[in-house]
Motif scaffolding. Structure first.
Motif, mmCIF file in Angstrom:
data_model
loop_
_atom_site.group_PDB
_atom_site.id
_atom_site.type_symbol
_atom_site.label_atom_id
_atom_site.label_comp_id
_atom_site.label_asym_id
_atom_site.label_seq_id
_atom_site.Cartn_x
_atom_site.Cartn_y
_atom_site.Cartn_z
ATOM 1 N N PRO A 37 0.811 -1.216 0.000
ATOM 2 C CA PRO A 37 0.000 0.000 0.000
ATOM 3 C C PRO A 37 0.847 1.270 0.000
ATOM 4 O O PRO A 37 1.927 1.308 0.604
ATOM 5 N N VAL A 38 0.359 2.267 -0.695
ATOM 6 C CA VAL A 38 1.011 3.576 -0.748
ATOM 7 C C VAL A 38 -0.001 4.641 -0.354
ATOM 8 O O VAL A 38 -1.203 4.385 -0.288
ATOM 9 N N GLY A 39 0.492 5.834 -0.121
ATOM 10 C CA GLY A 39 -0.374 6.951 0.224
ATOM 11 C C GLY A 39 -1.206 7.407 -0.969
ATOM 12 O O GLY A 39 -1.026 6.929 -2.095
ATOM 13 N N ARG A 40 -2.093 8.356 -0.722
ATOM 14 C CA ARG A 40 -2.938 8.890 -1.798
ATOM 15 C C ARG A 40 -2.096 9.524 -2.904
ATOM 16 O O ARG A 40 -2.495 9.549 -4.063
ATOM 17 N N HIS A 41 -0.940 10.055 -2.521
ATOM 18 C CA HIS A 41 -0.038 10.689 -3.482
ATOM 19 C C HIS A 41 1.351 10.089 -3.306
ATOM 20 O O HIS A 41 1.862 10.006 -2.195
ATOM 21 N N LEU A 60 17.069 18.440 -0.659
ATOM 22 C CA LEU A 60 15.671 18.191 -0.981
ATOM 23 C C LEU A 60 15.167 16.947 -0.260
ATOM 24 O O LEU A 60 14.069 16.953 0.316
ATOM 25 N N HIS A 61 15.953 15.898 -0.260
ATOM 26 C CA HIS A 61 15.611 14.654 0.430
ATOM 27 C C HIS A 61 15.404 14.923 1.923
ATOM 28 O O HIS A 61 14.386 14.521 2.506
ATOM 29 N N LYS A 62 16.334 15.610 2.528
ATOM 30 C CA LYS A 62 16.249 15.921 3.956
ATOM 31 C C LYS A 62 15.010 16.768 4.257
ATOM 32 O O LYS A 62 14.274 16.493 5.209
ATOM 33 N N ALA A 63 14.750 17.771 3.432
ATOM 34 C CA ALA A 63 13.587 18.647 3.644
ATOM 35 C C ALA A 63 12.274 17.875 3.515
ATOM 36 O O ALA A 63 11.346 18.085 4.306
ATOM 37 N N LEU A 64 12.177 16.990 2.552
ATOM 38 C CA LEU A 64 10.965 16.182 2.386
ATOM 39 C C LEU A 64 10.745 15.284 3.596
ATOM 40 O O LEU A 64 9.629 15.179 4.110
ATOM 41 N N GLU A 65 11.787 14.622 4.047
ATOM 42 C CA GLU A 65 11.646 13.749 5.210
ATOM 43 C C GLU A 65 11.228 14.541 6.447
ATOM 44 O O GLU A 65 10.387 14.087 7.226
ATOM 45 N N GLU A 66 11.773 15.739 6.614
ATOM 46 C CA GLU A 66 11.414 16.561 7.772
ATOM 47 C C GLU A 66 9.974 17.068 7.678
ATOM 48 O O GLU A 66 9.235 17.051 8.652
ATOM 49 N N HIS A 121 7.634 13.934 7.903
ATOM 50 C CA HIS A 121 7.892 13.096 9.077
ATOM 51 C C HIS A 121 7.958 11.615 8.700
ATOM 52 O O HIS A 121 7.430 10.758 9.405
ATOM 53 N N ILE A 122 8.595 11.353 7.555
ATOM 54 C CA ILE A 122 8.792 9.984 7.097
ATOM 55 C C ILE A 122 10.188 9.863 6.503
ATOM 56 O O ILE A 122 10.835 10.863 6.202
ATOM 57 N N ARG A 123 10.612 8.623 6.340
ATOM 58 C CA ARG A 123 11.880 8.345 5.668
ATOM 59 C C ARG A 123 11.565 7.787 4.281
ATOM 60 O O ARG A 123 10.417 7.432 3.987
ATOM 61 N N MET A 124 12.582 7.693 3.464
ATOM 62 C CA MET A 124 12.415 7.152 2.118
ATOM 63 C C MET A 124 11.782 5.757 2.205
ATOM 64 O O MET A 124 12.190 4.932 3.025
ATOM 65 N N GLY A 125 10.758 5.526 1.403
ATOM 66 C CA GLY A 125 10.069 4.244 1.375
ATOM 67 C C GLY A 125 8.875 4.166 2.307
ATOM 68 O O GLY A 125 8.151 3.173 2.300
ATOM 69 N N GLU A 126 8.647 5.204 3.097
ATOM 70 C CA GLU A 126 7.542 5.192 4.064
ATOM 71 C C GLU A 126 6.364 6.034 3.594
ATOM 72 O O GLU A 126 6.477 6.845 2.677
ATOM 73 N N THR A 127 5.247 5.832 4.280
ATOM 74 C CA THR A 127 4.019 6.587 4.031
ATOM 75 C C THR A 127 3.704 7.408 5.268
ATOM 76 O O THR A 127 3.847 6.925 6.391
ATOM 77 N N SER A 128 3.258 8.643 5.051
ATOM 78 C CA SER A 128 2.925 9.523 6.169
ATOM 79 C C SER A 128 1.777 8.932 6.980
ATOM 80 O O SER A 128 0.966 8.163 6.458
ATOM 81 N N ASP A 134 -0.910 10.156 8.003
ATOM 82 C CA ASP A 134 -2.236 10.494 7.486
ATOM 83 C C ASP A 134 -2.512 9.813 6.138
ATOM 84 O O ASP A 134 -3.549 10.049 5.519
ATOM 85 N N GLU A 135 -1.567 8.982 5.683
ATOM 86 C CA GLU A 135 -1.659 8.242 4.420
ATOM 87 C C GLU A 135 -1.772 9.153 3.202
ATOM 88 O O GLU A 135 -2.239 8.749 2.145
ATOM 89 N N ARG A 136 -1.316 10.377 3.356
ATOM 90 C CA ARG A 136 -1.385 11.357 2.274
ATOM 91 C C ARG A 136 -0.247 11.165 1.267
ATOM 92 O O ARG A 136 -0.449 11.282 0.063
ATOM 93 N N PHE A 137 0.967 10.900 1.760
ATOM 94 C CA PHE A 137 2.127 10.800 0.883
ATOM 95 C C PHE A 137 2.952 9.548 1.161
ATOM 96 O O PHE A 137 3.110 9.149 2.305
ATOM 97 N N THR A 138 3.502 8.987 0.083
ATOM 98 C CA THR A 138 4.539 7.969 0.162
ATOM 99 C C THR A 138 5.737 8.545 -0.574
ATOM 100 O O THR A 138 5.599 9.090 -1.678
ATOM 101 N N LEU A 139 6.912 8.444 0.028
ATOM 102 C CA LEU A 139 8.142 8.978 -0.548
ATOM 103 C C LEU A 139 8.992 7.826 -1.065
ATOM 104 O O LEU A 139 9.373 6.935 -0.299
ATOM 105 N N LEU A 140 9.278 7.840 -2.368
ATOM 106 C CA LEU A 140 10.050 6.770 -2.993
ATOM 107 C C LEU A 140 11.181 7.350 -3.850
ATOM 108 O O LEU A 140 11.021 8.414 -4.454
#
Length: 154
Positions: free
Chosen positions: A71-75, A93-99, A102-109, A111-117
């Protein structure tokens, strides 16, 4: 089990190719479009419908990085980590996105709004760094731009 709608859409794709199994990538995309991701059960259902082994379907599903096997987030945010993007500001950019998320690469927020890959290349090396959210490509991205970009997907 595949739904009637999924079967109908897969049948259309089958009609465009000489062999059923040649439509496996399209079948995976159809299932993902309807369900958000492709589960093990979906792999088995596609294999059964196309009359091939689940291993054949899974090998295609795991080869393509835009077929999500969990499963991934809505976006889905695809952050380009090519050498061009890396040199032009990937780390910040990677660091700013994770901050921000509040997720690391490969995780979903939460609130299930975003998955970062990660993504090997988004094809805009001359405008690095780049990221893609769903089907929207952003180039020359700086950390200061992230709030405006992410707010579009509220």
């Amino acid at each position: 089990m595949l739904t009637a709608t999924e079967k109908q859409e897969i049948d259309h794709e089958i009609s465009l190719v000489p062999y059923k199994k040649a439509s496996v990538i399209e079948a995976l995309k159809i299932v993902q479009q309807h369900r958000g991701w492709v589960s093990d059960e979906s792999v088995e259902a596609i294999a059964d419908y196309l009359e091939i082994s689940p291993a054949e379907v899974d090998s295609v599903a795991t080869f393509y990085n835009l077929i999500f096997r969990r499963p991934v987030g809505r976006h889905v945010i695809l952050l380009c980590d090519s050498i061009s993007c890396y040199v032009m500001g990937y780390r910040a950019l990677h660091k700013a996105l994770e901050e921000k998320l509040h997720i690391r690469m490969g995780e979903t927020s939460t609130d299930e709004r975003f998955t970062l890959l990660p993504n090997v290349c988004l094809g805009c090396c001359d405008h690095a760094p780049a990221l893609m959210i769903d089907k929207d490509l952003y180039s020359d991205v700086e950390p200061a731009m992230l709030d405006d970009i992410l707010n579009k997907y509220a």
